[in-house]
Design an enzyme around this catalytic site. Sequence first.
Site, PDB file in Angstrom:
ATOM      1  N   HIS A  73       0.864  -1.176   0.000  1.00 48.28           N
ATOM      2  CA  HIS A  73       0.000   0.000   0.000  1.00 48.28           C
ATOM      3  C   HIS A  73       0.909   1.236   0.000  1.00 48.28           C
ATOM      4  O   HIS A  73       2.013   1.192   0.545  1.00 48.28           O
ATOM      5  CB  HIS A  73      -0.842  -0.049   1.274  1.00 48.28           C
ATOM      6  CG  HIS A  73      -1.911   0.996   1.391  1.00 48.28           C
ATOM      7  ND1 HIS A  73      -1.645   2.287   1.790  1.00 48.28           N
ATOM      8  CD2 HIS A  73      -3.247   0.940   1.181  1.00 48.28           C
ATOM      9  CE1 HIS A  73      -2.780   2.976   1.832  1.00 48.28           C
ATOM     10  NE2 HIS A  73      -3.764   2.180   1.455  1.00 48.28           N
ATOM     11  N   ASP A 118       2.949  -4.673   7.975  1.00 40.91           N
ATOM     12  CA  ASP A 118       1.730  -3.891   7.803  1.00 40.91           C
ATOM     13  C   ASP A 118       0.560  -4.854   8.006  1.00 40.91           C
ATOM     14  O   ASP A 118       0.269  -5.681   7.141  1.00 40.91           O
ATOM     15  CB  ASP A 118       1.715  -3.263   6.406  1.00 40.91           C
ATOM     16  CG  ASP A 118       0.422  -2.504   6.124  1.00 40.91           C
ATOM     17  OD1 ASP A 118      -0.517  -2.578   6.944  1.00 40.91           O
ATOM     18  OD2 ASP A 118       0.349  -1.842   5.068  1.00 40.91           O
ATOM     19  N   LYS A 154     -10.680  -0.532  10.286  1.00 40.18           N
ATOM     20  CA  LYS A 154     -10.933  -1.727   9.464  1.00 40.18           C
ATOM     21  C   LYS A 154     -11.262  -2.920  10.361  1.00 40.18           C
ATOM     22  O   LYS A 154     -11.445  -4.035   9.900  1.00 40.18           O
ATOM     23  CB  LYS A 154      -9.702  -2.052   8.619  1.00 40.18           C
ATOM     24  CG  LYS A 154      -9.351  -0.946   7.618  1.00 40.18           C
ATOM     25  CD  LYS A 154      -8.198  -1.374   6.734  1.00 40.18           C
ATOM     26  CE  LYS A 154      -7.485  -0.214   6.100  1.00 40.18           C
ATOM     27  NZ  LYS A 154      -8.055   0.189   4.816  1.00 40.18           N
ATOM     28  N   CYS A 183      -4.751   2.591  -3.646  1.00 39.58           N
ATOM     29  CA  CYS A 183      -3.499   3.062  -3.039  1.00 39.58           C
ATOM     30  C   CYS A 183      -2.373   2.048  -3.234  1.00 39.58           C
ATOM     31  O   CYS A 183      -1.576   1.810  -2.319  1.00 39.58           O
ATOM     32  CB  CYS A 183      -3.662   3.370  -1.553  1.00 39.58           C
ATOM     33  SG  CYS A 183      -4.751   4.753  -1.243  1.00 39.58           S
TER      34      CYS A 183
END
Lengths: 156, 414
Positions: free
Chosen positions: B127, B203, B229, B371
Amino acid sequence: MPGLEDLYREIILDHYRNPRNRGELESPPAQRVEGFNPLCGDEIVVYLELDDDERISDIRIGGQGCSISQSSASMMSAAVKGHTVAEVGDLTRAFKGMMSIHESSLGGESTEPEDLPDVKLGDLEALRGVVKFPVRIKCATLAWNTLAQAIDEASA
Amino acid sequence: MALTSPLDAERIRADFPLLGREVHGKPIIYLDSAATSQKPNAVLDAMDLYYRTINSNVHRGVYQIAEQATNELEAAREKVRAFINASSVAEVIFTKNATESLNLLVQSWGRANLVEGDVVLLSHMEHHANIVPWHMLVAERGIQLRWIPLTADGQLDLTDLDALVEGAKVLSVTAMSNVLGTINSVRTLTDAARAVGAISIIDGCQSVPHTSTDVQALGADFLAFSGHKLLGPTGIGVLWGREELLAEMPPFIGGGEMIRDVRLDGFTCNDLPWKFEAGTPAIAEIIGLGAAIDYLSAIGIDNVRAHERMLTEYTLRTLSMRFGDDIVIHGPTEPEHRGGVFSFAFKDLHPHDISQVLDEHAVCVRAGHHCAKPLMKLMGVGATARASVYLYNTTADIDALGDALEAAGSFFAF
Ligand SMILES: Cc1ncc(COP(=O)(O)O)c(C=O)c1O
């Protein structure tokens, strides 16, 4: 509630399926400028030739994108070919006015809706419905912003 | 073969008020949880209760409600700690989102430890949040970036991992792709990093909400994720790091809360984790995140994964049965190797046009580059349409997606 048929008018789909002035021009002499919509990755390439009277003698469109950005580019190419830079400036302001974009908000001269240039938008009228879908306005104006940049660079 | 799930998604749906609404006169079909999840009543109520009953600034007040607010905030930190099995709450730092967590690492650890020519190993499926902060350090420091390539089905190609990681100071990779759904073998990566003395950053934005996370078993040094999220509110993220490393790192943002002492000639830092939490924190959001973790834990994160595995299998199967060659779902073909994120190409329709028609059918999917522009470039596309699922989605949602796709196909039929 605006529906799909407000957005995807038949004439838009026609330009999407059969894009006008699609292709490339040799550059130089033609001016080649790329425009991107950073939000969605759409890309328009404008190839532009101006003659000695600042008239668009030829234009070609490349790139890839959604039906709105591609059909707007196709209609634009048909509308500006053979016209002078000054005429195209008026047309651009009228088109952006229809998209509810006034130059004051872009940092330029203020253009109130009532003193928009009195020009015929023709087929481009079909894109009027885009205003009801605000996220798609950038799709419709991408080609126009790219053209403006090409004209600036060609006349510089 | 019948597909089974340990969850009663219908009952779960009732906890999410937004899922009860309509758009364009039709019940909403929300398939964009990879962008942000919906929030259960438990989260909304916890935040509301904070504002209605104990709203006050934390850590400095001696009066009752300030103490309660502080306790609630620190209790949420403990919930995060337990959820990811960190060894201490000192290792759990609250940030604004995963993006800020990653920037904190680059600005604090990166600037303190990396010099010109040092190598940072990333992957082609990152990302932008795990690319751009490093590009900024390239510009400032002249560090070098290397990239782990992908296989044709969208998995990390680890064939040359040893050579790629050789000489690297940092490995920073996503645990799950937000475009392809690919679940990466994090342990293989962190082992390779440790073997060459590199630190590893994971991540966890897409993995932490959907699969169980044990930071001690991951073998990583840092983990970043976002609350929104994970059924939590926006504006709250987490950085987990190993205490020895965090203790050595200089502060990121200066101000109140992060200091022990301030004099005219300087300051000393507060203890971990507050050293990295300058200014008034997002108190209500932290409390909301705590409630989200309670909610998920009660359901069981392994049950969430099992439910989404079932949905993944169902989605891959039904969409390809219905549309054959007209649909291409990017990423791994085995449900085992992927989460419930489906980027797809449908006929020759542009993702924007697909999602516009889907919206008319109240089906919410995302269209764009997600992204991840370097990945889009590798895939040879400008954008994709992406549907993604969570614990509240059902096979009926996937059927609705299929119906809406069929409508999009006929709307644009030549
Ligand atoms: C893999 C991954 N990393 C990082 C991010 C950034 O998250 P946020 O925007 O919440 O900081 C996202 C969110 O889209 C993501 O999917």
